[in-house]
Design a protein around this motif. Structure first.
Motif, mmCIF file in Angstrom:
data_model
loop_
_atom_site.group_PDB
_atom_site.id
_atom_site.type_symbol
_atom_site.label_atom_id
_atom_site.label_comp_id
_atom_site.label_asym_id
_atom_site.label_seq_id
_atom_site.Cartn_x
_atom_site.Cartn_y
_atom_site.Cartn_z
ATOM 1 N N GLN A 136 0.878 -1.173 0.000
ATOM 2 C CA GLN A 136 0.000 0.000 0.000
ATOM 3 C C GLN A 136 0.915 1.222 0.000
ATOM 4 O OE1 GLN A 136 -2.641 -0.604 3.369
ATOM 5 N NE2 GLN A 136 -4.165 -1.614 2.095
ATOM 6 N N LYS A 188 -5.068 -11.111 4.024
ATOM 7 C CA LYS A 188 -6.264 -11.013 3.188
ATOM 8 C C LYS A 188 -6.311 -9.625 2.567
ATOM 9 C CE LYS A 188 -11.072 -12.103 3.031
ATOM 10 N NZ LYS A 188 -12.091 -12.978 3.633
ATOM 11 N N HIS A 189 -6.553 -9.604 1.273
ATOM 12 C CA HIS A 189 -6.596 -8.328 0.572
ATOM 13 C C HIS A 189 -8.006 -8.077 0.074
ATOM 14 C CE1 HIS A 189 -4.765 -4.966 -1.553
ATOM 15 N NE2 HIS A 189 -5.679 -5.208 -2.476
ATOM 16 N N LEU A 190 -8.566 -6.927 0.449
ATOM 17 C CA LEU A 190 -9.887 -6.542 -0.053
ATOM 18 C C LEU A 190 -9.701 -5.360 -0.996
ATOM 19 C CD1 LEU A 190 -11.809 -6.331 3.375
ATOM 20 C CD2 LEU A 190 -11.494 -8.354 1.932
ATOM 21 N N ALA A 242 -8.933 -3.013 -4.397
ATOM 22 C CA ALA A 242 -8.094 -2.798 -5.567
ATOM 23 C C ALA A 242 -6.739 -3.474 -5.439
ATOM 24 C CB ALA A 242 -7.901 -1.296 -5.762
ATOM 25 N N LEU A 279 -3.977 -7.047 12.113
ATOM 26 C CA LEU A 279 -3.494 -5.714 11.778
ATOM 27 C C LEU A 279 -4.201 -5.320 10.481
ATOM 28 C CD1 LEU A 279 -1.343 -3.668 12.869
ATOM 29 C CD2 LEU A 279 0.057 -4.395 10.942
ATOM 30 N N THR A 290 -4.662 -2.515 7.562
ATOM 31 C CA THR A 290 -4.102 -1.326 6.910
ATOM 32 C C THR A 290 -4.976 -0.988 5.718
ATOM 33 O OG1 THR A 290 -2.644 -2.531 5.373
ATOM 34 C CG2 THR A 290 -1.769 -2.078 7.559
ATOM 35 N N TYR A 291 -5.131 0.295 5.437
ATOM 36 C CA TYR A 291 -5.962 0.632 4.279
ATOM 37 C C TYR A 291 -5.458 1.856 3.527
ATOM 38 C CZ TYR A 291 -8.313 3.638 7.787
ATOM 39 O OH TYR A 291 -8.593 4.533 8.785
ATOM 40 N N ASP A 292 -5.752 1.822 2.245
ATOM 41 C CA ASP A 292 -5.567 2.969 1.345
ATOM 42 C C ASP A 292 -6.930 3.224 0.731
ATOM 43 O OD1 ASP A 292 -2.916 3.724 1.391
ATOM 44 O OD2 ASP A 292 -2.335 2.519 -0.335
ATOM 45 N N SER A 330 -3.920 5.157 9.100
ATOM 46 C CA SER A 330 -4.610 4.111 8.342
ATOM 47 C C SER A 330 -4.182 2.715 8.781
ATOM 48 C CB SER A 330 -4.331 4.289 6.852
ATOM 49 O OG SER A 330 -4.740 5.557 6.424
ATOM 50 N N VAL A 331 -3.814 2.600 10.047
ATOM 51 C CA VAL A 331 -3.373 1.312 10.588
ATOM 52 C C VAL A 331 -4.038 1.075 11.947
ATOM 53 C CG1 VAL A 331 -1.395 -0.103 11.291
ATOM 54 C CG2 VAL A 331 -1.135 1.547 9.425
ATOM 55 N N GLU A 356 -4.799 -1.897 15.109
ATOM 56 C CA GLU A 356 -4.591 -3.188 15.741
ATOM 57 C C GLU A 356 -5.922 -3.642 16.324
ATOM 58 O OE1 GLU A 356 0.103 -2.449 17.028
ATOM 59 O OE2 GLU A 356 -1.435 -2.522 18.575
ATOM 60 N N SER A 403 -8.135 -0.100 -1.114
ATOM 61 C CA SER A 403 -7.455 -1.341 -0.748
ATOM 62 C C SER A 403 -7.443 -1.487 0.767
ATOM 63 C CB SER A 403 -6.025 -1.273 -1.306
ATOM 64 O OG SER A 403 -5.111 -1.938 -0.469
ATOM 65 N N VAL A 404 -7.800 -2.655 1.241
ATOM 66 C CA VAL A 404 -7.711 -2.963 2.675
ATOM 67 C C VAL A 404 -6.933 -4.254 2.807
ATOM 68 C CG1 VAL A 404 -9.003 -3.597 4.756
ATOM 69 C CG2 VAL A 404 -9.928 -1.862 3.211
ATOM 70 N N ARG A 405 -5.992 -4.296 3.736
ATOM 71 C CA ARG A 405 -5.255 -5.533 3.999
ATOM 72 C C ARG A 405 -5.457 -5.955 5.451
ATOM 73 N NH1 ARG A 405 -1.931 -7.289 0.036
ATOM 74 N NH2 ARG A 405 -0.527 -8.414 1.428
ATOM 75 N N VAL A 406 -5.633 -7.239 5.644
ATOM 76 C CA VAL A 406 -5.867 -7.792 6.979
ATOM 77 C C VAL A 406 -4.796 -8.846 7.240
ATOM 78 C CG1 VAL A 406 -7.506 -8.966 8.481
ATOM 79 C CG2 VAL A 406 -8.360 -7.448 6.671
ATOM 80 N N TYR A 407 -3.903 -8.551 8.176
ATOM 81 C CA TYR A 407 -2.856 -9.502 8.555
ATOM 82 C C TYR A 407 -3.281 -10.197 9.837
ATOM 83 C CZ TYR A 407 0.203 -7.160 5.216
ATOM 84 O OH TYR A 407 0.743 -6.649 4.067
#
Lengths: 96, 96
Positions: free
Chosen positions: A35, A80-82, A84, B4, B6-8, B37-38, B40, B65-69
């Motif tokens: 990102q 996990k990616h949501l 774009a 965790l 994170t997003y854009d 944009s982070v 926990e 875009s959203v990521r989930v770790y």
């Protein structure tokens, strides 16, 4: 080791914009951008120390924030990616 | 489980600004903000599913875009923080 680097750089000044580009450039040199301000890094412990030292020397510690998560091997693959697909860069040119 | 997030979010339009506030609000409802944009998040697997569904329904999947770790327990505590203390929010008001 696997690291996840996230950063917030205060870009309310031209100097801040410059720091943002520098931080991005440092991370691009060792990691994979997922990102705008998030990088996945696979490195050795000594590379990590070097990376953290460079980031520490670049940011304005009173305005900017960098977080380094040390993840277990395989965590990247399970993320996990949501939405774009990864749209790499900041909008600014990254050449400094 | 520990996540965790994170997003854009693409904020080039007023609609994007609205999505950003919504995504932030959803994350604030369940997590601890550590950067703009982070987040926990400590939650159950079913809460995770609910969270991901809400985020998926909120973002524009072609622009955001959203990521989930999914992290191992204890990873948050071991995160290294460089620079400024957490300055919570986006600059925009988060009330929607």
């Amino acid at each position: 080791m696997e690291l996840l680097i996230t950063y917030d750089v205060n870009t309310t000044t031209p100097e801040g914009e410059r720091r943002l580009r520098q931080v991005a450039k440092i991370c691009e040199g060792i990691g994979h951008r997922v990102q705008k301000s998030v990088f996945e890094v696979v490195c050795t412990p000594s590379q990590r120390l070097h990376l953290e030292a460079r980031l520490q020397a670049t940011i304005d510690a009173s305005r900017d924030s960098v977080r380094v998560y040390h993840l277990d091997r395989g965590t990247f693959g399970g993320a996990k990616h949501l939405g774009a697909a990864v749209d790499a860069a900041h909008h600014d040119p990254l050449i400094i």
